[in-house]
Design a protein around this motif. Sequence first.
Motif, short mmCIF file in Angstrom:
data_model
loop_
_atom_site.label_atom_id
_atom_site.label_comp_id
_atom_site.label_asym_id
_atom_site.label_seq_id
_atom_site.Cartn_x
_atom_site.Cartn_y
_atom_site.Cartn_z
N SER A 155 0.84 -1.20 0.00
CA SER A 155 0.00 0.00 0.00
C SER A 155 0.87 1.25 0.00
O SER A 155 2.06 1.19 0.35
N THR A 157 0.63 5.67 0.70
CA THR A 157 -0.13 6.82 1.17
C THR A 157 0.54 8.08 0.63
O THR A 157 1.75 8.22 0.71
N TYR A 158 -0.29 8.95 0.07
CA TYR A 158 0.24 10.21 -0.43
C TYR A 158 -0.17 11.35 0.47
O TYR A 158 -1.34 11.46 0.83
N ASN A 161 -2.63 11.14 3.36
CA ASN A 161 -4.05 10.90 3.15
C ASN A 161 -4.28 9.46 2.70
O ASN A 161 -3.77 9.06 1.65
N ASP A 162 -5.04 8.70 3.47
CA ASP A 162 -5.24 7.29 3.13
C ASP A 162 -6.17 7.10 1.95
O ASP A 162 -6.02 6.18 1.15
N THR A 164 -7.16 7.77 -1.45
CA THR A 164 -6.50 8.35 -2.62
C THR A 164 -7.50 8.67 -3.72
O THR A 164 -8.05 7.78 -4.36
N THR A 169 -4.65 13.68 -6.27
CA THR A 169 -3.29 13.31 -5.86
C THR A 169 -2.30 13.59 -6.97
O THR A 169 -1.24 14.18 -6.75
#
Lengths: 399, 513
Positions: A155, A157-158, A161-162, A164, A169
């Motif tokens: 996985s 995360t950007y 923030n979970d 997406t 993004t």
Amino acid sequence: MFVSYQEYLHEIANSLQHADYSLTSRRILDFLYDYQLDKNEVIKALSFDIRTRYLQQAQQQESDTQALQLLCEQWLQAVKQLAIPEQQATATSTMVYEAHELSKEYKSRARGFKLEPVSLNIQLGELTAVVGENGNGKTTLLRLMAGELAPTGGSATYFGNDDTDWYTTKGKIAYIPQRTNRWYGTLIDNLHFFCTINGITGAENEDHVHYILFRLGLYQFRNLKWTEISSGYRLRFELAKALMMRPRLLILDEPLANLDINAQQLLLQDLKYLSQSSKNPMGVVLSSQQLHELERNCKNIVFIKQGKTIYSGEQQSFASDRTHNAFEIGGNFSISDLQQQLSSLGDIKIVDSGTVLIINTPLSVDALQLLKVITAHQIPINYFRDISKSTRQLFQKDI
Amino acid sequence: MLKFLVPSFIKNIDKTLVLNYPFWYIVKLHYLLYFTIIMWLISYGVGCMLPINITSYNPEKVTDIWIFVFSVLGVILFCVWMYYLTIYNNEDHFGKFSMWDDTKMLLILVIGINMLMSFSYPMQLRVKNRLANTFTDIELAQQYNDLNLGYKYITSDLEDFQYCGFDLHDNPSHDSIINRESSYYGKQYVYDLTKFNNFTRYDISGNNYLFYDISLFSMTPSLVLKDSIFRKALLSDEAVEKAYSLHTTDADKLKAISKHLNLVNLYNRNHYFEYTAQEYLDNYNHYEKNCTTYFPDAHNIHPQDRRVINYLPDSDVSAYIANIYKAKFTKPHVLLSNYLWFAFYFSFCVSLLIIVFRNNKWQHFLVSAVAFILLGIILGILSLAFGTRSSESKFTTLFLITWGICAVLSIQYYFKKNRYSTVKAVATNLFYICLPFMALIICGYAHDVFGWLKMENEGLTDAFHIAQREIMERTYEDALFLAQLLGIGVFVLVVMPLYKLFFAKQKALPREK
């Protein structure tokens, strides 16, 4: 991580003292941009004048820098008289990207390539280098990070923030592939367009485009098209376009490949400074084969070998648990001669890597000691580098 | 490419748009308007300069080449426009966009394509205008009158020009005689000039002389109002008959013949007249005197009675004068409903394809296009293979099933998307592109297959059922019209905005490779 007001001025004064007008003029623009001094017409005009004059002089290879020196000093005086409040980083979280056991398998590939699970973190204001041999998965990792490729497992995360939303993004990620896509129209039109679609309109748009054009030394090329520029400049053009969207994550795949040594160093320096902007800080990830240049400028290193992540972490921490030191050495001598002359250092192992020799010594032998022995024996060396803490050690001669 | 043709004010607009309004910068409507106005001016200028006069037998011969030239210029500008439309795209770079962008884009594309198609219109309208202004309305009506009032006396071959007889043993209708229906050939005829009280006169509705029919000024419902000057000045059938009855002397007849010949002379300047007005009158008098009785072998009339042969190019004059009439009083083709429907559907379909192209990577657009064609072929083959009764309805059934599958895939993809799927993207494209026409197709399908608003013609004898059938037919036509409007309206106002969000987000999805 972010450069403070005082640090900026100190840095500018320092570079001015060393007559490094390239750096001075670039940092002046960075300062102008970061501290939003573009409302101050005098400072703004002076800043752009300094950069313009420097670019003109560099182009004409003029050595008379007196006027430039004077302008820079004027600028410093003018800025010192201003009461500039300390700029705070605008980003609420410094975490840009976080991958946990991210993997990718190409089922359709004949050789069935697989990028083994990799975990890494990218922070704002940091440069991360992805290194490894050709075809080992660097581009795959970068494309996964850019959201170009869907991972097979793991996985990511950007920006902390979970959930997406890929469109939002990707609006904050600038990905410059190794082979950049052709674009159409003039550079300046593209830059204005990129700015506008990212919500920067009107006068702010013009200012931002001018800043980037001057900052990256592209002003004179602003009316050129893709077909009219060299591949080296295409990268700068791409970088300029990417910066228009004020990304928070900048990913560059082999950006140094088509650049000469000066351009490589300039680009890395620029990336470092731009990433540390207090107005628009960003995390930068790049892949390259220019190990030494990367290690000098990047805070983090990810080393991939045949799809496996051998190392992912801070460059400074690399090989902290090493069992030996390693040095590259080049010169007009044979391995056996060298072996004999360095025998006083204890158990050393010398490997021919092709163009240079790699000397592996016990931990107790550092670079200074080794150089002393070399000097003492008057060994005719023309190249020496301590690679004890470099990922260079991880490259092995396969063929 | 066309930089040198662009004035600075357009460049300034361009600059303002690129700095503030990316959508309007992309669509380049200002360029389109600018070049269209230029082309209209050129086109109008060409229309003014084209060498036409009243004897321009077929003005299309003069305008055709220019219509072609303007069409080519339109296509070139369309290509340039498309180039700019595709090189700048917000969503390719994950920039800001509005859900209404595609709807706005469609509207602009439809208008733009029609503008590009309109380059030659000013020229055509100017040519029409020049031709129309050759004579005033009263002059033209007078010319029709002169032709009609002299026509009866300009006799030649009985069979060709004075065929007013009928089979004594038959009972032909009045219309059959007037129209010289071929079924009467080979029978025995009576040529009786005393019964020559109806003839094919020069008529403003002259269907025989439709020289503008191809495209330029198609015949349309006449714009001549009942109380117009032209209509008032034009003699009716009754008025013509009455005027003939007033020609009691040879001098009256000679005057009428002379007027007719003068008119022929006006339009056919180089025409060589074999006979004088007096000779035409003598000829007429001969027929009137000798051809009043039963001719047993009328079809092979005695050579002595064939007084005049090949006398004048009647149809040419008719054509010329009809051209002027039509130039004056018919609607330009750009205002005809048929043309407008064609222009709308053509521009709508092209615009839709462009929007789908912009919303996809070109490779996937190409795959969708190929899939569309291949599916059409496959469904065609399957409908032939399985269709025993009606292959057409089988094809529609298969098409509806396929479209339904695409719809399901697309909607599923719409609501649950975390990675790009080429199959679902293509299915979405197929679903999307057919959607505006589906209401129409479904109506037609329900009508053909399930008999919705349909009543068989066979066996209907009573007036009630015939009337009922007619009402159903009209209701069905109304339903089709409504289906077109609703289909397109709902698509443009509801589906396009929703799918705009989808297409944009789809571009950002991670891919498998």
